[in-house]
Design an enzyme around this catalytic site. Structure first.
Site, PDB file in Angstrom:
ATOM      1  N   HIS A  86      47.246 -20.781   5.307  1.00 36.59           N
ATOM      2  CA  HIS A  86      46.594 -21.919   5.964  1.00 36.59           C
ATOM      3  C   HIS A  86      45.111 -21.672   6.237  1.00 36.59           C
ATOM      4  O   HIS A  86      44.360 -22.608   6.476  1.00 36.59           O
ATOM      5  CB  HIS A  86      47.344 -22.331   7.241  1.00 36.59           C
ATOM      6  N   ASP A 126      50.972  -9.920   9.501  1.00 38.42           N
ATOM      7  CA  ASP A 126      50.768 -11.265  10.050  1.00 38.42           C
ATOM      8  C   ASP A 126      49.375 -11.809   9.746  1.00 38.42           C
ATOM      9  O   ASP A 126      49.211 -13.006   9.519  1.00 38.42           O
ATOM     10  CB  ASP A 126      50.994 -11.218  11.571  1.00 38.42           C
ATOM     11  N   LYS A 140      41.016 -24.211   6.027  1.00 40.60           N
ATOM     12  CA  LYS A 140      39.943 -24.364   7.015  1.00 40.60           C
ATOM     13  C   LYS A 140      38.636 -24.689   6.291  1.00 40.60           C
ATOM     14  O   LYS A 140      38.274 -24.019   5.316  1.00 40.60           O
ATOM     15  CB  LYS A 140      39.777 -23.069   7.834  1.00 40.60           C
ATOM     16  N   HIS A 183      45.389 -13.612   5.704  1.00 39.79           N
ATOM     17  CA  HIS A 183      44.183 -14.361   6.089  1.00 39.79           C
ATOM     18  C   HIS A 183      42.896 -13.541   5.915  1.00 39.79           C
ATOM     19  O   HIS A 183      41.901 -14.034   5.408  1.00 39.79           O
ATOM     20  CB  HIS A 183      44.287 -14.831   7.544  1.00 39.79           C
ATOM     21  N   GLU A 213      42.533 -13.068  18.849  1.00 42.42           N
ATOM     22  CA  GLU A 213      43.200 -14.131  19.596  1.00 42.42           C
ATOM     23  C   GLU A 213      43.341 -13.709  21.051  1.00 42.42           C
ATOM     24  O   GLU A 213      43.484 -12.515  21.341  1.00 42.42           O
ATOM     25  CB  GLU A 213      44.589 -14.380  19.023  1.00 42.42           C
ATOM     26  N   ARG A 224      69.139 -29.130   8.609  1.00 43.89           N
ATOM     27  CA  ARG A 224      70.520 -29.048   9.085  1.00 43.89           C
ATOM     28  C   ARG A 224      70.718 -30.035  10.223  1.00 43.89           C
ATOM     29  O   ARG A 224      69.753 -30.556  10.768  1.00 43.89           O
ATOM     30  CB  ARG A 224      70.800 -27.627   9.561  1.00 43.89           C
ATOM     31  N   LYS A 236      45.902  -9.432  18.934  1.00 41.88           N
ATOM     32  CA  LYS A 236      46.358 -10.441  19.897  1.00 41.88           C
ATOM     33  C   LYS A 236      46.051  -9.954  21.307  1.00 41.88           C
ATOM     34  O   LYS A 236      45.878  -8.764  21.539  1.00 41.88           O
ATOM     35  CB  LYS A 236      47.858 -10.651  19.749  1.00 41.88           C
TER      36      LYS A 236
END
Ligand code: BG6
Length: 628
Positions: free
Chosen positions: A198, A255, A202, A260, A236, A62, A361
């Site tokens: 993703h 998430d 790795k 993953h 994390e 956009r 997290k």
């Protein structure tokens, strides 16, 4: 070996040929994904000579950008986000000259006609005209409209090969993932849909397949007769940062675990595929997920632990806010930021052997590891896949300590990526884009895998949404997560293997500049020690010189008059002065709660440091100057 993988030299693990000619269309090209990951990955491929001359990128987003503004914006961003040691201006120019752009609203049919014209124009007369990748780098809220517009503009009828690449999150539960699949499948065929995770980009995750298929000595041991259990951890140190709005609707299960962690579990536990043919590998992964026993509400209650972080201290010692105080997060949010889950695989290979998944997290360490614990006596053998940030594979075993007495000591063998390979550190997206251009779907998820992964996590999502946690926040930022996650394994007579990393050791100012090889060796020598609340770990005046790292819990240091001198928290070390200067302890250190510690015996330290005389002198000097 499938023809799809012919461009990869499996012996060296290096891509040895340029990718197939093609046009990469990025929808949402002005966003974060493009500048942080896609462009740096394309630049890495260009630097390695892996992109063909007949290659172009066509961006759409956009706003009112042009090819000129897109090029200059990406030129500025690549300077920040490229991952190579030095910047190769010539290779960037090569890539930049292949970037094109058209502005357009996602719901405007006219924008897609212009996009189609631009794609045709840049590919005209070249081999790129027969290979189009359509990358949806957009919020899932726009998936449906963008797909319909692409189809209406004729992209589904393009000549040659065409692929639609879809980023996560792929749905928010089983029903929405199924609906999204149906809507994609009404426009594209299964082999035209490339769903990205993703983690599969790795190197260390791809190496799981190489490990399984190319190291026959482990094959006879790869079952519940020989393996006690498997732990898959991805933690994390960061909180949700600027992503509160997305995360508060999502939570850790959607998430991280649904995608993953289950991808890694599938690679580790699937039946060994008979070939690397993409569908043979993807069949094996999907079958594995179909073997997961779906937990009922009572199983969730017993086998699944959730957590949410409260205020605390970050790994760098600065104060951390609690999840509910993060921007764009509901101050009464019930969203979990931590989960530990025990799963069972009901197939012949794994019957009776649990797999524990854990992610969160705002914890004390960033690290992704897969620990395979073999059956055995007290100190069992471990095989550890270090996925990130440290990359390697490690075997822990017992060895006889040199000397006349027959004494055992933990020893280890490590394969360290950094020592073995010289490859530049990539973004992980290089292989995904490269194989997508080549039409190789191995690293992309099929409908059956995605739906099976939601099916596994749906009972957990349902149970947790029906019964709010009640005790949130239940872990402090910078700690190792809620106590219940430890109990989950303790009730099975097991414990989490916390993989100490050299990054953790470096947080102690003493070790911050120590050589990598020394740190790697020290990290291996630590052993776990559990102490109960109130127990004294070191006594003031004592001459034992062991070094401790707090994995879980907290301790207080007290002086001669029993006055509190300070608190030692999760992730922190204590005992460096005694260890390095061989001095009696200057303070008593007592557990204020149940603590899991890692201990480095002074004797082991002396033995290891003897091989590093320069580092030894440096460390002792740091200690002496601090002690002065
Ligand atoms: C993403 C999640 O998929 O993975 C993020 O949305 C998470 O919340 C990230 O931080 C972790 O990826 P990595 O590659 O840093 O382990």
């Amino acid at each position: 070996m499938s023809s799809h993988r012919a461009a990869i030299d499996v012996r060296s693990g290096q891509a040895s040929h340029v990718a197939a000619a093609g046009v990469l269309v990025i929808l949402g090209a002005s966003g974060d994904l493009t500048k942080r990951l896609l462009m740096p990955a394309l630049y890495n491929l260009a630097c390695d000579g892996l992109l063909p001359d007949d290659f172009a990128v066509v961006g759409m987003a956009r706003g009112d950008g042009t090819t000129e503004t897109f090029r200059s914006q990406q030129r500025q961003e690549i300077a920040r986000f490229h991952t190579r040691r030095s910047f190769d201006e010539q290779r960037w120019q090569w890539l930049e000259s292949r970037l094109h752009y058209t502005a357009g609203e996602f719901g405007d049919p006219e924008a897609y006609s212009q996009l189609r014209e631009l794609v045709a124009k840049v590919a005209a007369g070249t081999a790129a005209a027969d290979n189009t990748l359509l990358y949806l780098a957009i919020s899932p809220d726009f998936f449906a409209v963008v797909n319909q517009q692409l189809a209406a503009a004729g992209f589904t009828r393009l000549p040659g090969r065409k692929r639609i690449i879809v980023e996560k999150p792929f749905g928010k539960d089983l029903a929405s993932a199924h609906a999204l699949n149906q809507s994609l499948l009404s426009l594209w065929s299964e082999d035209e849909i490339y769903r990205i995770d993703h983690y599969l980009g790795k190197e260390t995750v791809q190496n799981l397949i190489a490990f399984r298929m190319a190291n026959a000595m482990f094959a006879p041991l790869w079952n519940a007769d020989h393996i006690d259990h498997i732990q898959i951890t991805a933690t994390e140190t960061v909180g949700v940062e600027t992503r509160g709005q997305y995360y508060d609707k999502t939570g850790v299960v959607r998430d991280m675990l649904q995608n993953h962690l289950l991808q890694m579990m599938a690679y580790v536990c699937m039946e060994p595929p008979e070939s690397l043919d993409p569908d043979v590998v993807r069949d094996a992964k999907a079958r594995l997920l179909e073997a997961v026993r779906l937990p009922g509400p009572d199983d969730v209650e017993r086998d699944c632990v959730r957590g949410q972080y409260g205020q605390g201290v970050k790994a760098d010692g600065t104060p951390a806010v609690g999840y509910r105080e993060e921007p764009n997060v509901d101050p009464h949010s019930n969203t979990p930021t931590f989960a530990a889950i025990k799963l069972h695989l009901d197939n012949d290979r794994w019957a009776g052997m649990p797999v524990y998944l854990r992610s969160g997290k705002s914890l004390w360490k960033r690290g992704t590891e897969i620990v395979v614990q073999f059956k055995g006596q007290a100190e069992s053998n471990l095989l550890i896949f270090h996925i990130q940030p440290y990359q390697g594979v490690e075997i822990r075993m017992q060895a006889k300590r040199p000397g006349p007495a027959f004494q055992l000591q933990r020893a280890g063998m490590r394969f360290d990526y950094a020592d073995t390979f010289e490859a530049s550190r990539g973004t992980g997206y290089e292989v995904l884009l490269y194989t997508a251009l080549n039409g190789d779907p191995t690293l992309f998820s099929r409908t059956d895998f995605v739906e099976a992964s939601w099916r596994v996590m749906q009972p957990v999502l349902d149970a947790w949404s029906e019964t709010p946690a009640g005790d949130f926040p239940n872990y402090e930022s910078g700690t190792w997560g809620p106590r219940a996650a430890t109990t989950l394994l303790e009730q099975d007579g097991r414990h989490w293997h916390e993989c100490l990393s050299r990054e953790v050791l470096c947080r102690s100012a003493f070790f911050a500049n120590a050589p990598t090889v020394l740190l790697n060796t020290l990290v291996l020598a630590f052993r776990p020690l559990a102490v109960e609340a109130g127990a004294t770990v070191v006594e003031r005046g004592d001459s034992t010189c062991d070094l401790y790292i707090v994995c879980r819990g907290a301790l207080e240091a007290v002086g001669a008059a029993d006055e509190r001198l300070g608190i030692v928290r999760e992730g922190e070390c204590f005992g460096e002065m005694a260890l390095l200067l061989n001095q009696p302890r200057s303070a008593t250190v007592r557990a204020v709660a149940h603590c899991d510690l890692l201990v480095l015996d002074a004797e082991d330290f002396q033995r290891i440091i003897a091989d590093f005389p320069q580092a030894e002198a440096d460390l002792r000097q740091i200690a002496a100057s601090r002690g002065a």
